[in-house]
Every structure is written in C-alpha cells, then in structure tokens.
Design a protein around this motif. Structure first.
Motif, mmCIF file in Angstrom:
data_model
loop_
_atom_site.group_PDB
_atom_site.id
_atom_site.type_symbol
_atom_site.label_atom_id
_atom_site.label_comp_id
_atom_site.label_asym_id
_atom_site.label_seq_id
_atom_site.Cartn_x
_atom_site.Cartn_y
_atom_site.Cartn_z
ATOM 1 N N TYR A 1 0.767 -0.788 -0.054
ATOM 2 C CA TYR A 1 -0.120 -0.219 0.633
ATOM 3 C C TYR A 1 0.642 1.287 -0.286
ATOM 4 O O TYR A 1 0.617 2.584 -0.784
ATOM 5 C CB TYR A 1 -0.529 0.046 1.143
ATOM 6 C CG TYR A 1 -2.427 -0.901 1.144
ATOM 7 C CD1 TYR A 1 -2.271 -1.452 -0.240
ATOM 8 C CD2 TYR A 1 -2.512 -1.077 2.485
ATOM 9 C CE1 TYR A 1 -3.509 -2.444 -0.292
ATOM 10 C CE2 TYR A 1 -3.819 -2.698 2.216
ATOM 11 C CZ TYR A 1 -4.395 -2.038 1.358
ATOM 12 O OH TYR A 1 -5.783 -3.263 1.220
ATOM 13 N N GLY A 2 2.647 1.156 0.529
ATOM 14 C CA GLY A 2 2.893 2.299 1.145
ATOM 15 C C GLY A 2 3.318 2.098 -0.926
ATOM 16 O O GLY A 2 3.534 3.954 -1.052
ATOM 17 N N ALA A 3 3.650 1.967 -1.803
ATOM 18 C CA ALA A 3 4.301 1.038 -2.664
ATOM 19 C C ALA A 3 3.302 2.367 -3.851
ATOM 20 O O ALA A 3 3.420 3.061 -4.411
ATOM 21 C CB ALA A 3 4.827 0.745 -2.893
ATOM 22 N N GLY A 4 2.089 2.021 -3.383
ATOM 23 C CA GLY A 4 0.989 2.207 -4.205
ATOM 24 C C GLY A 4 1.082 3.426 -4.297
ATOM 25 O O GLY A 4 0.373 4.444 -5.336
ATOM 26 N N TRP A 5 0.714 3.611 -2.682
ATOM 27 C CA TRP A 5 0.179 5.698 -2.437
ATOM 28 C C TRP A 5 1.408 6.481 -2.651
ATOM 29 O O TRP A 5 1.468 7.883 -3.265
ATOM 30 C CB TRP A 5 0.282 6.223 -0.514
ATOM 31 C CG TRP A 5 -1.057 5.161 -0.224
ATOM 32 C CD1 TRP A 5 -1.324 4.131 0.749
ATOM 33 C CD2 TRP A 5 -2.378 5.535 -1.124
ATOM 34 N NE1 TRP A 5 -2.470 3.805 0.349
ATOM 35 C CE2 TRP A 5 -3.779 4.988 0.044
ATOM 36 C CE3 TRP A 5 -3.282 6.697 -1.975
ATOM 37 C CZ2 TRP A 5 -4.470 5.011 -0.618
ATOM 38 C CZ3 TRP A 5 -4.351 6.903 -2.433
ATOM 39 C CH2 TRP A 5 -5.060 5.743 -1.594
ATOM 40 N N GLN A 6 2.469 6.353 -2.551
ATOM 41 C CA GLN A 6 3.903 6.501 -2.883
ATOM 42 C C GLN A 6 4.338 7.172 -4.708
ATOM 43 O O GLN A 6 4.248 8.282 -5.008
ATOM 44 C CB GLN A 6 5.237 6.112 -2.621
ATOM 45 C CG GLN A 6 6.560 6.508 -2.492
ATOM 46 C CD GLN A 6 7.374 6.577 -1.474
ATOM 47 O OE1 GLN A 6 7.824 4.772 -1.664
ATOM 48 N NE2 GLN A 6 8.821 6.865 -1.553
ATOM 49 N N VAL A 7 3.504 6.290 -5.904
ATOM 50 C CA VAL A 7 3.270 6.011 -7.171
ATOM 51 C C VAL A 7 2.301 7.610 -6.977
ATOM 52 O O VAL A 7 2.451 8.509 -8.057
ATOM 53 C CB VAL A 7 3.228 4.850 -7.049
ATOM 54 C CG1 VAL A 7 2.695 5.725 -9.428
ATOM 55 C CG2 VAL A 7 4.140 4.288 -7.356
ATOM 56 N N ALA A 8 1.036 6.984 -6.457
ATOM 57 C CA ALA A 8 -0.119 8.213 -6.168
ATOM 58 C C ALA A 8 0.256 9.923 -6.167
ATOM 59 O O ALA A 8 0.205 10.753 -6.703
ATOM 60 C CB ALA A 8 -1.134 7.996 -5.572
ATOM 61 N N VAL B 1 0.304 9.423 3.576
ATOM 62 C CA VAL B 1 0.058 8.119 3.351
ATOM 63 C C VAL B 1 0.778 7.091 3.275
ATOM 64 O O VAL B 1 0.661 6.198 3.676
ATOM 65 C CB VAL B 1 -1.440 8.078 2.721
ATOM 66 C CG1 VAL B 1 -2.206 6.728 2.854
ATOM 67 C CG2 VAL B 1 -2.383 9.253 3.416
ATOM 68 N N ALA B 2 1.556 7.232 3.046
ATOM 69 C CA ALA B 2 2.713 6.748 1.696
ATOM 70 C C ALA B 2 3.275 6.094 3.460
ATOM 71 O O ALA B 2 3.423 4.650 3.673
ATOM 72 C CB ALA B 2 3.430 6.961 0.484
ATOM 73 N N PHE B 3 3.787 6.547 4.094
ATOM 74 C CA PHE B 3 4.795 7.035 5.180
ATOM 75 C C PHE B 3 4.196 6.373 5.882
ATOM 76 O O PHE B 3 4.643 5.257 6.842
ATOM 77 C CB PHE B 3 5.351 7.740 5.640
ATOM 78 C CG PHE B 3 6.137 9.299 4.537
ATOM 79 C CD1 PHE B 3 6.962 8.179 4.087
ATOM 80 C CD2 PHE B 3 6.044 9.974 4.652
ATOM 81 C CE1 PHE B 3 8.327 8.558 2.900
ATOM 82 C CE2 PHE B 3 7.447 10.622 3.686
ATOM 83 C CZ PHE B 3 8.079 9.849 2.764
ATOM 84 N N GLY B 4 2.658 6.375 5.987
ATOM 85 C CA GLY B 4 1.595 6.064 7.285
ATOM 86 C C GLY B 4 1.446 4.684 7.272
ATOM 87 O O GLY B 4 1.269 3.645 7.646
ATOM 88 N N SER B 5 1.761 4.228 5.943
ATOM 89 C CA SER B 5 1.105 2.462 5.401
ATOM 90 C C SER B 5 2.595 2.325 5.744
ATOM 91 O O SER B 5 2.743 0.395 6.196
ATOM 92 C CB SER B 5 1.220 2.108 4.240
ATOM 93 O OG SER B 5 0.223 3.268 3.099
#
Lengths: 100, 207
Positions: free
Chosen positions: B139-146, B158-162
């Motif tokens: 999820y973190g990777a997904g949010w980082q790309v987003a 949100v990515a860091f939180g994941s």
C-alpha cells in the motif's frame, strides 16, 4: 457588448484535424501515432502534416522510438499547447456568447 | 424558449474542463480504494473479534477475510463498470496510478495464496503473520506512486503511514489480535479514508 475578437481564434488549432488532435491529447496527455490516426480517421500523410504544424507551434512534442524492430511515434501535448487549447476554447465560448 | 447555443456552450465548457483537468488531473479510483478499505477493514475487524471471543462462529474466523475478498471482487466489477470512461481516466496520472494499484492488488492476492501454500507445506501457519506486513508495505508503494504522479503532499504522508503500519504489524506479529486490530485501523485510515478524499476530489460527470 460584443467582446468577440477574431484575432483570438488560434489558426494553428482551428482546423478540423488539428482541433481533433488537441482535443484528444488534452485528455489523453499523449498517444502513439497509430492510435491518433485511428481515433481521428486520418491518413498517415495528412496526420503527419498537421502534427508537424502543431509541433512547429510548440503545441505538441513528437518522440520517435522503437518497440522491438517497430518504430513508435509518440505525440504528447505540451504545457504551452494545453494553455493555447484552453485559450482557443475560451475564444470559441465568447464567439457563441456574442450577440449575432 | 430554449437557447440554441446552450448545447454548444455546454460542449465547449465540457471540453475546457477536460483540458484543465488534464493539467492537474485528479486521481480517480477513490471509490475503489474506499470500498477496499471499508470491506477489508470490516472483514479484518470481524475476523479478529470472532477469533478473540468464544462464539459458535469463532472457528470460522479465518474465513471472514476470505469472504471479504469475494465481496470486494463483486463491488470492484460494479464500480469498474460504473466509472469506466470517466473524464480523466485516460490521462497519464490515472493510467500510471491505475496500473500501480492493479499491480498492488495482484501482488497481494498472489502473496496470500503463496504464503498459504507455503504455510500448508511447512505445516506452520505463523508464516501468515507476514501478510499484513507485506500488504501495508505494498500500500505504501501504491500511495508513493500516487503521490508522485499527482504531486500531492498529503498522499506522501499516507504512504509513510502505510510503511509505518507495516513495521508496527511486524512488531506485534506474535500477538495476532493486536496485529489484526492495527491492520483494521490501518485499512480504515490508510485506504478507506484517503479513498474517500480522492472520491470527493474527482470531477463530476456533468460539467
């Protein structure tokens, strides 16, 4: 008061095929040559001519590469191109709104 | 009497909105992430509650997250049909984020099957404790790309939180209840809530 000014209509965009290219790229961002050709029902030669005109104006960027042995031409809308397209639409909106 | 130019004006306004939208394209897919967060969060929470309490259904606690997958797949198909071809769907931002989240989904599904298989072969189901760790890392990777594609600072958090939740669930790996509760909160806070915000930011179909 009539606020329409014919000078505001961008001639580079104001052509059926070039307008189609700009409208398509304004949402797609970029597209390969064949996808554009299919979408706009244009011939290779015709599309090339109009793309070159848009490229000369700095409205699109054309990149050529290879996928395997096949050449791939990708066309992308530039930021000045997007701004010009929005200005064009604003000019057209003024034309529609102006009293006849 | 109707204005004959009304439809033309609407068309031009619509095209302008699309062109503007392409410049700062909002990420679509918020409804899918909202549904995923709510369904998996609820399934995880109910599963943890059943496992922790002594009810006639407690033996079937393991099946709850699996039913969540089935429910989510049905909802996913409905949402995909409903939101197909939305303005901005073909933009680079949404093509990239869409592909990323699809990859995240496939990776999670495959990882659960693979770890389940390995647990069965090794006869050691503790391996499954790795599931939430890997899920939140993905999820973190997904949010980082987003975050990178939409240039949204809040999505980076949100990515860091994941990523932090992945580490936290690892820390509580020996305590399945605590790990499940952290995962449940994480799914609501780091998938459903951002999905809701993205859904609110997405353009309406009618301009």
């Amino acid at each position: 008061m009539d606020d329409f000014d014919i000078e505001r209509i961008d001639e580079v965009i104001h052509g059926r095929l070039r307008l189609g290219i700009m409208a398509f790229l304004s949402t797609a961002g970029s597209a390969d040559f064949n996808a554009l050709k299919a979408k706009l029902q244009a011939t290779d030669g015709n599309l090339s001519v109009h793309l070159r005109k848009l490229e000369d104006a700095g409205y699109v960027a054309i990149a050529k590469s290879f996928v395997g042995k096949k050449p791939l031409t990708t066309v992308a809308l530039t930021e000045p191109g997007r701004a010009a397209f929005i200005r064009y639409l604003d000019a057209m909106a003024r034309l529609v709104n102006s009293p006849t | 009497m109707t204005d004959p130019n009304h439809a033309i004006r609407d068309d031009i306004a619509f095209m302008r909105a699309l062109a503007e939208e392409g410049r700062h394209t909002p990420m679509l897919g918020g409804p899918i992430l909202l549904a995923a967060g709510l369904i998996f969060g609820a399934a995880n929470g109910i599963g943890a509650w059943l496992a922790a309490t002594d009810t006639p259904f407690s033996n079937g606690a393991w099946a709850v997250p699996l039913s969540g997958v089935v429910v989510f797949m049905v909802v996913l198909v409905i949402l995909k049909v409903r939101y197909a071809g939305r303005p901005g769907a073909a933009s680079p931002v949404n093509r990239a984020t869409g592909a990323t989240w699809r990859s995240v989904g496939w990776s999670i599904m495959l990882m659960v099957v693979a770890l389940g298989l390995a647990s069965w072969k090794l006869d050691d189901w503790r391996l499954m404790a790795a599931v939430p760790i890997i899920v939140f890392a993905l999820y973190g990777a997904g949010w980082q790309v987003a975050a990178a594609m939409t240039q949204s600072g809040w999505l980076r958090w949100v990515a860091f939180g994941s990523y932090a939740t992945a580490v936290l669930t690892a820390y509580f790996a020996s305590d399945p209840l605590a790990s499940s509760l952290i995962s449940t909160v994480g799914l609501f806070a780091l998938v459903a809530a951002p999905g809701y915000v993205l859904m609110r930011q997405a353009p309406s179909l009618i301009v």
